[in-house]
Design a protein around this motif. Sequence first.
Motif, PDB file in Angstrom:
ATOM      1  N   MET A 126       0.835  -1.187   0.000  1.00 55.55           N
ATOM      2  CA  MET A 126       0.000   0.000   0.000  1.00 55.55           C
ATOM      3  C   MET A 126       0.877   1.246   0.000  1.00 55.55           C
ATOM      4  SD  MET A 126      -3.009  -0.819   2.682  1.00 55.55           S
ATOM      5  CE  MET A 126      -3.325  -2.539   2.971  1.00 55.55           C
ATOM      6  N   PRO A 127       0.559   2.204  -0.857  1.00 56.38           N
ATOM      7  CA  PRO A 127       1.365   3.419  -0.901  1.00 56.38           C
ATOM      8  C   PRO A 127       1.281   4.213   0.404  1.00 56.38           C
ATOM      9  CG  PRO A 127       0.096   3.195  -2.908  1.00 56.38           C
ATOM     10  CD  PRO A 127      -0.396   2.151  -1.947  1.00 56.38           C
ATOM     11  N   THR A 128       2.404   4.737   0.835  1.00 49.72           N
ATOM     12  CA  THR A 128       2.466   5.623   1.990  1.00 49.72           C
ATOM     13  C   THR A 128       2.408   7.056   1.483  1.00 49.72           C
ATOM     14  OG1 THR A 128       4.858   5.734   1.896  1.00 49.72           O
ATOM     15  CG2 THR A 128       3.904   3.964   3.243  1.00 49.72           C
ATOM     16  N   ASP A 129       2.389   8.010   2.413  1.00 53.76           N
ATOM     17  CA  ASP A 129       2.389   9.415   1.985  1.00 53.76           C
ATOM     18  C   ASP A 129       3.609   9.736   1.143  1.00 53.76           C
ATOM     19  OD1 ASP A 129      -0.030   9.958   3.152  1.00 53.76           O
ATOM     20  OD2 ASP A 129       0.825  10.741   5.006  1.00 53.76           O
ATOM     21  N   THR A 130       4.778   9.201   1.532  1.00 62.59           N
ATOM     22  CA  THR A 130       5.992   9.426   0.755  1.00 62.59           C
ATOM     23  C   THR A 130       5.842   8.831  -0.632  1.00 62.59           C
ATOM     24  OG1 THR A 130       7.319   9.386   2.761  1.00 62.59           O
ATOM     25  CG2 THR A 130       8.483   9.056   0.679  1.00 62.59           C
ATOM     26  N   THR A 131       5.284   7.633  -0.695  1.00 58.21           N
ATOM     27  CA  THR A 131       5.076   6.995  -1.989  1.00 58.21           C
ATOM     28  C   THR A 131       4.084   7.789  -2.834  1.00 58.21           C
ATOM     29  OG1 THR A 131       5.499   4.864  -0.967  1.00 58.21           O
ATOM     30  CG2 THR A 131       4.472   4.833  -3.125  1.00 58.21           C
ATOM     31  N   ILE A 132       3.059   8.349  -2.205  1.00 54.70           N
ATOM     32  CA  ILE A 132       2.093   9.161  -2.946  1.00 54.70           C
ATOM     33  C   ILE A 132       2.804  10.358  -3.577  1.00 54.70           C
ATOM     34  CG2 ILE A 132       0.088  10.684  -2.705  1.00 54.70           C
ATOM     35  CD1 ILE A 132      -0.944   8.679  -0.601  1.00 54.70           C
ATOM     36  N   GLU A 133       3.698  10.985  -2.827  1.00 54.46           N
ATOM     37  CA  GLU A 133       4.465  12.095  -3.391  1.00 54.46           C
ATOM     38  C   GLU A 133       5.343  11.614  -4.541  1.00 54.46           C
ATOM     39  OE1 GLU A 133       6.568  13.939  -0.190  1.00 54.46           O
ATOM     40  OE2 GLU A 133       4.738  14.810   0.639  1.00 54.46           O
ATOM     41  N   GLN A 134       5.964  10.460  -4.384  1.00 54.91           N
ATOM     42  CA  GLN A 134       6.799   9.913  -5.455  1.00 54.91           C
ATOM     43  C   GLN A 134       5.949   9.612  -6.687  1.00 54.91           C
ATOM     44  OE1 GLN A 134       8.503   6.588  -3.370  1.00 54.91           O
ATOM     45  NE2 GLN A 134      10.256   7.762  -2.650  1.00 54.91           N
ATOM     46  N   GLU A 187      -6.538   2.329  -3.379  1.00 55.57           N
ATOM     47  CA  GLU A 187      -7.700   2.972  -2.774  1.00 55.57           C
ATOM     48  C   GLU A 187      -8.939   2.094  -2.927  1.00 55.57           C
ATOM     49  OE1 GLU A 187      -8.889   7.419  -2.178  1.00 55.57           O
ATOM     50  OE2 GLU A 187      -9.442   6.801  -4.215  1.00 55.57           O
ATOM     51  N   ALA A 188      -9.070   1.446  -4.070  1.00 52.18           N
ATOM     52  CA  ALA A 188     -10.194   0.524  -4.265  1.00 52.18           C
ATOM     53  C   ALA A 188     -10.114  -0.647  -3.292  1.00 52.18           C
ATOM     54  CB  ALA A 188     -10.216   0.019  -5.703  1.00 52.18           C
ATOM     55  N   GLY A 189      -8.890  -0.967  -2.856  1.00 51.06           N
ATOM     56  CA  GLY A 189      -8.694  -2.044  -1.885  1.00 51.06           C
ATOM     57  C   GLY A 189      -8.904  -1.611  -0.446  1.00 51.06           C
ATOM     58  N   GLY A 190      -9.307  -0.370  -0.233  1.00 48.78           N
ATOM     59  CA  GLY A 190      -9.623   0.086   1.112  1.00 48.78           C
ATOM     60  C   GLY A 190      -8.679   1.097   1.707  1.00 48.78           C
ATOM     61  N   GLN A 191      -7.551   1.357   1.060  1.00 45.90           N
ATOM     62  CA  GLN A 191      -6.598   2.351   1.569  1.00 45.90           C
ATOM     63  C   GLN A 191      -7.197   3.746   1.412  1.00 45.90           C
ATOM     64  OE1 GLN A 191      -3.589   1.929   3.037  1.00 45.90           O
ATOM     65  NE2 GLN A 191      -3.385   4.119   3.271  1.00 45.90           N
ATOM     66  N   LYS A 192      -7.137   4.537   2.460  1.00 36.03           N
ATOM     67  CA  LYS A 192      -7.638   5.917   2.417  1.00 36.03           C
ATOM     68  C   LYS A 192      -6.463   6.882   2.353  1.00 36.03           C
ATOM     69  CE  LYS A 192     -11.882   4.684   2.785  1.00 36.03           C
ATOM     70  NZ  LYS A 192     -12.566   4.496   1.553  1.00 36.03           N
ATOM     71  N   TYR A 193      -6.588   7.916   1.552  1.00 39.79           N
ATOM     72  CA  TYR A 193      -5.536   8.904   1.376  1.00 39.79           C
ATOM     73  C   TYR A 193      -6.063  10.291   1.664  1.00 39.79           C
ATOM     74  CZ  TYR A 193      -3.326   5.137  -1.157  1.00 39.79           C
ATOM     75  OH  TYR A 193      -2.784   3.930  -1.499  1.00 39.79           O
ATOM     76  N   GLU A 194      -5.168  11.124   2.169  1.00 38.86           N
ATOM     77  CA  GLU A 194      -5.483  12.531   2.323  1.00 38.86           C
ATOM     78  C   GLU A 194      -5.146  13.199   0.987  1.00 38.86           C
ATOM     79  OE1 GLU A 194      -3.825  16.226   4.901  1.00 38.86           O
ATOM     80  OE2 GLU A 194      -4.103  14.310   5.946  1.00 38.86           O
ATOM     81  N   ILE A 195      -6.071  13.948   0.463  1.00 38.95           N
ATOM     82  CA  ILE A 195      -5.841  14.647  -0.802  1.00 38.95           C
ATOM     83  C   ILE A 195      -4.801  15.751  -0.551  1.00 38.95           C
ATOM     84  CG2 ILE A 195      -6.887  16.059  -2.612  1.00 38.95           C
ATOM     85  CD1 ILE A 195      -7.968  13.243  -2.620  1.00 38.95           C
ATOM     86  N   ASN A 196      -3.790  15.809  -1.417  1.00 38.33           N
ATOM     87  CA  ASN A 196      -2.816  16.888  -1.292  1.00 38.33           C
ATOM     88  C   ASN A 196      -2.675  17.613  -2.627  1.00 38.33           C
ATOM     89  OD1 ASN A 196      -0.583  15.802  -2.887  1.00 38.33           O
ATOM     90  ND2 ASN A 196      -0.285  14.339  -1.229  1.00 38.33           N
TER      91      ASN A 196
END
Length: 106
Positions: free
Chosen positions: A1-9, A65-74
């Motif tokens: 699952m992507p982390t916040d750092t991964t989301i930025e990457q 996200e479809a698998g249930g991971q929630k992200y904060e929109i940035n």
Amino acid sequence: MPTDTTIEQIAFQLILHSGNAKSLLMEAMYKAREENFTGARLKVNEAKEELKKAHHSQTSLIQSEAGGQKYEINILLIHAQDHLMNTLTTRDLVEEILFLHEKTSR
């Protein structure tokens, strides 16, 4: 699952590949002006490969996200999505412009 750092990457990957694709699409249009349609089509194909890379990055987020991971929109991710969507629109327009250039040069 992507982390916040991964989301930025991933956002930076979207920006990188979308930007590369847009530059290649603009090069394609300039080649079409010169009636270098083979070169123009090659640039469009290169752009499509860059867009595949961007799409792959985007898909990884969508799937998690479809698998249930929630992200904060940035704002960075929103900016990256804007880049991708604008490049996809540019791709569609450039392909039509190439078609018209080819048609009128006959």
